[in-house]
Scaffold this motif. Structure first.
Motif, PDB file in Angstrom:
ATOM      1  N   CYS A 170      -4.778  10.437   5.507  1.00  0.00           N
ATOM      2  CA  CYS A 170      -3.704  10.764   5.806  1.00  0.00           C
ATOM      3  C   CYS A 170      -4.027  11.328   6.793  1.00  0.00           C
ATOM      4  N   ASP A 178       0.810   8.004   9.913  1.00  0.00           N
ATOM      5  CA  ASP A 178       1.259   7.644   8.809  1.00  0.00           C
ATOM      6  C   ASP A 178       1.719   6.515   8.374  1.00  0.00           C
ATOM      7  N   ARG A 181       5.560   5.935   2.657  1.00  0.00           N
ATOM      8  CA  ARG A 181       5.389   5.229   0.468  1.00  0.00           C
ATOM      9  C   ARG A 181       4.949   4.223   0.702  1.00  0.00           C
ATOM     10  N   TRP A 184       2.530   2.225   2.002  1.00  0.00           N
ATOM     11  CA  TRP A 184       1.558   2.524   1.733  1.00  0.00           C
ATOM     12  C   TRP A 184       0.826   1.733  -0.275  1.00  0.00           C
ATOM     13  N   GLU A 185       2.702   1.779  -0.251  1.00  0.00           N
ATOM     14  CA  GLU A 185       3.107   0.726  -1.663  1.00  0.00           C
ATOM     15  C   GLU A 185       2.548  -0.887  -0.937  1.00  0.00           C
ATOM     16  N   ALA A 217      -1.178   8.807  -1.715  1.00  0.00           N
ATOM     17  CA  ALA A 217      -1.270   7.316  -1.005  1.00  0.00           C
ATOM     18  C   ALA A 217      -3.144   7.044  -1.988  1.00  0.00           C
TER      19      ALA A 217
END
Length: 387
Positions: A170, A178, A181, A184-185, A217
């Motif tokens: 982060c 950043d 989500r 990140w996935e 994350a």
């Protein structure tokens, strides 16, 4: 012998800090080093930390060696705080380190032992010390694009099964950018499919969207992947910069898979610094194991995060008022202590020379290191170098 030593490169951040110290201008701004400063310009000792220190002093505990893994209670409470779920901590091990830097180095040594010849992928741009730490451990380093999501995916498609991808969990240093989500996935799915191992650097959790949100994350990667490396620093969110407190964590597919990991990390620590200092770890353990102290710490951490966010919003507003709305828009989306201005080295030198604003030549400034009333000066300087 010594006359044969070639001139080593100087550290750019500490060089700029020394230059700032020699600058006689009273209006100068030091936004170089990544330290939190309050409205008065002081890096404060948090109230929870001060109370923990008082309790430790009253106990007059022994100064005897702790052992190569450091403070075991600290390791347990750090695993619990970072990973949260018992099903994750059950397949993890940790050793205390000399701050986040020590954790990065110990885990780099572990990579070299387990995957000799591996490539570690590092974000571009990256924290200034990532590449030197990895290369000092004998690892090959390759960059991947960070602020371009499509470019990041295109680069990491090339990461192989034996590779490791170093990624900040982060509040990215130096950009403040950043992944979402969804992004990140996507990274988790790529790691699962290709077999590369994420190596998460956690240095700023709690200073972006809040502690739980900033750890999301890392926890998601731990849940979805068989292996994960995590380097944790307590410098920023506990204000323990000088106490050098950190933790190296390794998650495996099972407890059996970890049977040699702690010993390997201990052996690496033994050759580097033997064992980590006790004081900072004892402070963190005292805070996190006491419900009341932990609540005080969380309140203070949230106040720090709010002040950083307010500074960022004020800088964006100041730039917009000067007609620099297009330049300010990306800054509004950034998180954490740093703002990536996107200015080249020459403009950063002009900002320093003509406007007394010290940032790094990569375009990074410490948004957490400025008093609110000085933000208009910062906005005017940035606007001037854009002209």
């Amino acid at each position: 012998m010594l006359e044969l030593l070639p001139a080593p490169p100087a550290d750019p951040l500490w060089d700029l800090t020394a230059e700032f110290g020699a600058d006689p201008r009273p209006e100068r701004l030091n936004l170089v080093l990544g330290v939190y400063r309050d409205q008065s310009g002081v890096t404060p000792v948090m109230g929870a930390v001060r109370e923990a220190e008082l309790r430790l002093a009253e106990r007059s505990a022994s100064k005897e060696y702790r052992g190569l893994s450091g403070n075991l209670a600290f390791n347990r409470v750090m695993l619990s705080t970072v990973l949260g779920d018992e099903s994750l901590t059950a397949r993890a091990t940790a050793v205390q380190t000399v701050a986040g830097t020590g954790a990065l180095r110990l885990l780099a040594d572990l990579i070299r032992q387990t995957r000799p010849g591996t490539t570690v992928w590092v974000s571009d741009p990256a924290y200034v010390n990532h590449r030197p730490i990895l290369e000092a451990a004998g690892l090959a380093v390759r960059p991947y694009r960070w602020t371009d999501p499509d470019g990041m995916i295109a680069d990491l498609v090339l990461a192989g099964r034996d590779d490791v991808v170093l990624i900040q969990g982060c509040c990215h240093n130096p950009t403040g950018v950043d992944p979402t989500r969804d992004q990140w996935e996507t990274l988790a799915a790529m790691a699962a499919g290709a077999g590369w191992v994420p190596f998460v650097d956690l240095a700023y959790h709690g200073l972006g969207d809040g502690l739980e949100a900033d750890l999301w994350a890392t926890r998601m990667l731990a849940e979805r992947l068989p292996e994960l490396l995590v380097a944790v620093s307590c410098s920023k969110n506990f204000g323990l910069y000088a106490d050098r407190t950190g933790c190296a964590m390794v998650l495996g597919s099972s407890r059996a898979a970890l049977r040699h990991v702690e010993t390997a990390l201990q052996n690496a620590a033994r050759t580097l610094y033997s064992m980590p200092p006790e004081h900072g770890a004892a402070i963190v353990t005292t805070v996190l194991e006491d419900a009341a102290l932990r609540a005080v710490w969380r309140t203070e951490l949230d106040a720090m995060r709010s002040r950083i966010a307010a500074n960022r919003s004020a800088l964006v507003a100041g730039l917009e008022a000067l007609g620099r709305g297009d330049f300010a828009a990306p800054l509004a989306l950034q998180k954490g202590m740093f703002a990536g201005l996107g200015l080249d080295a020459e403009r950063m030198r002009v900002l320093r020379r003509e406007h007394a604003v010290y940032g790094t030549e990569t375009g990074r400034i410490n948004i957490a290191g400025i008093a609110a009333e000085r933000i208009p000066q910062l906005a005017r300087g940035i606007s001037a170098v854009l002209a």
